[in-house]
Write an enzyme that holds these catalytic residues in place. Structure first.
Site, PDB file in Angstrom:
ATOM      1  N   ASP A 140      25.141  73.037  45.520  1.00 27.72           N
ATOM      2  CA  ASP A 140      25.985  72.098  44.819  1.00 27.72           C
ATOM      3  C   ASP A 140      26.628  73.241  43.786  1.00 27.72           C
ATOM      4  OD1 ASP A 140      23.654  72.586  43.486  1.00 27.72           O
ATOM      5  OD2 ASP A 140      23.370  70.539  42.847  1.00 27.72           O
ATOM      6  N   SER A 141      26.304  74.553  43.823  1.00 32.01           N
ATOM      7  CA  SER A 141      26.679  75.484  42.777  1.00 32.01           C
ATOM      8  C   SER A 141      28.343  75.421  43.168  1.00 32.01           C
ATOM      9  CB  SER A 141      26.004  76.809  43.201  1.00 32.01           C
ATOM     10  OG  SER A 141      25.998  76.998  44.466  1.00 32.01           O
ATOM     11  N   GLU A 200      16.675  68.284  44.146  1.00 31.44           N
ATOM     12  CA  GLU A 200      15.731  69.076  43.257  1.00 31.44           C
ATOM     13  C   GLU A 200      14.820  68.052  42.780  1.00 31.44           C
ATOM     14  OE1 GLU A 200      18.803  70.247  40.375  1.00 31.44           O
ATOM     15  OE2 GLU A 200      19.678  71.755  41.707  1.00 31.44           O
ATOM     16  N   ASP A 241      23.214  70.554  50.037  1.00 31.46           N
ATOM     17  CA  ASP A 241      22.609  70.154  48.415  1.00 31.46           C
ATOM     18  C   ASP A 241      23.136  68.339  48.314  1.00 31.46           C
ATOM     19  OD1 ASP A 241      20.936  71.696  47.274  1.00 31.46           O
ATOM     20  OD2 ASP A 241      22.545  72.707  46.426  1.00 31.46           O
ATOM     21  N   LYS A 249      18.954  69.309  50.840  1.00 31.45           N
ATOM     22  CA  LYS A 249      18.053  69.987  49.872  1.00 31.45           C
ATOM     23  C   LYS A 249      18.469  69.111  48.762  1.00 31.45           C
ATOM     24  CE  LYS A 249      19.024  73.899  47.276  1.00 31.45           C
ATOM     25  NZ  LYS A 249      19.006  73.522  45.924  1.00 31.45           N
ATOM     26  N   GLU A 292      13.209  78.494  41.809  1.00 31.88           N
ATOM     27  CA  GLU A 292      14.210  79.236  41.030  1.00 31.88           C
ATOM     28  C   GLU A 292      13.845  79.458  39.699  1.00 31.88           C
ATOM     29  OE1 GLU A 292      18.056  77.376  41.147  1.00 31.88           O
ATOM     30  OE2 GLU A 292      18.905  78.628  39.514  1.00 31.88           O
TER      31      GLU A 292
HETATM   32  O1  KIV Z   1      23.392  75.358  44.794  1.00 27.14           O
HETATM   33  C1  KIV Z   1      22.844  76.531  44.709  1.00 27.14           C
HETATM   34  O2  KIV Z   1      23.466  77.360  45.013  1.00 27.14           O
HETATM   35  C2  KIV Z   1      21.327  76.355  44.939  1.00 27.14           C
HETATM   36  C3  KIV Z   1      20.755  77.724  44.891  1.00 27.14           C
HETATM   37  C4  KIV Z   1      20.836  78.620  43.706  1.00 27.14           C
HETATM   38  C5  KIV Z   1      19.435  77.778  45.501  1.00 27.14           C
HETATM   39  O3  KIV Z   1      20.509  75.594  44.843  1.00 27.14           O
END
Ligand code: KIV
Length: 271
Positions: free
Chosen positions: A51-52, A122, A90, A120, A189
């Protein structure tokens, strides 16, 4: 040395085997077909459709605004390019917290519409019902503890997490809980390296670090950071493997100059 370089498709079982054999797991983000193809071809083990993308692709200040539909769009592009790597997507903010049915629906929507291999999310104990429900549908889940960017407004800063004993102990318990629930791996992280090493030693599933030192089972970076495309974001844990920002800048400037000077296209570059 890569023991598992000849596998046709990286699976969660292969990642587990890599941990047992002491082979480090490599993971990078990708959000589009063209870069995912290069990353997959280079032999990366896991591609994270992170989600980055909210920051890197859409220019938002945080990861919070990105939607499930936007994540699926990115994942659909990446999955077409990924011949060998395991593709993890994510679940974005607002699509799994506090409602395990919603979490399951979000995970199913990602898996069905993108054909990705895993999701994934969090958090630890706060999201345990969501994790359990998603796993009950046979969807592999990767956890994410430590600095969890979807909680940035709770933390207030992007500083290193779990430096104090209380938060460190909670993180260890959460990692063990995610393992017990059935997660296949956990991202840690921006936490102290000795804490990350301890977690990797105490749980059997692979621990993948970002800013968590070298004592874990694998490493992940945001592709645009390690390629030097993004310049503004420079935490200590990023190693720049290229300086694409300068290379692209120079290429674009040369192109502009050639167009302005009527040098491009020349007689061989036309029909
Ligand atoms: O969204 C992302 O890029 C991440 C990484 C920093 C692990 O969750």
């Amino acid at each position: 040395m890569s023991v598992n370089k000849d596998v046709k498709r990286v699976t969660t079982q292969i990642l587990q085997k890599m941990k047992l054999q002491g082979e480090k797991i490599s993971m990078l983000t990708a959000y589009d077909y063209s870069l995912a193809k290069i990353v997959d071809h280079a032999g990366i083990d896991i591609i994270l459709v992170g989600d980055s993308a909210s920051n890197v692709m859409a220019g938002h200040e945080t990861t919070l605004p990105i939607t499930l539909e936007q994540m699926i769009y990115h994942a659909q592009s990446v999955i077409k390019a990924a011949e060998r790597s395991l593709v993890v997507v994510d679940i974005p903010f607002g699509y799994y917290q506090g409602d395990s049915k919603k979490a399951l629906n979000s995970a199913i929507k990602i898996m069905k519409e993108s054909e990705a291999h895993a999701i994934k999310l969090e958090g630890g104990r706060e999201v345990k019902d969501s994790v359990a429900r998603i796993l009950s549908a046979g969807i592999p889940v990767m956890g994410h503890l430590g600095l969890t960017p979807q909680s940035i407004y709770k933390f207030g800063t992007y500083n290193v997490r779990a430096k104090e004993t209380e938060e460190a102990n909670k993180l260890i318990e959460d990692a063990k809980l995610l393992e017990t629930l059935g997660c296949f791996a956990i991202v840690l992280e921006k936490i102290p390296a000795n804490l990350a090493t301890k977690v990797a030693e105490e749980v059997k599933i692979p621990i993948i670090g970002i800013g968590a030192g070298g004592g874990v089972d694998g490493q992940v970076l945001v592709l645009h950071d390690m390629l030097g495309i993004t310049k503004e974001f420079s935490p200590r844990f990023i190693r720049r493997y290229a300086n694409l920002n300068e290379i692209i800048d120079e290429a674009v400037k040369n192109y502009i100059q050639d167009v302005k000077q009527k040098d491009f296209p020349n007689s061989n570059e036309q029909y």
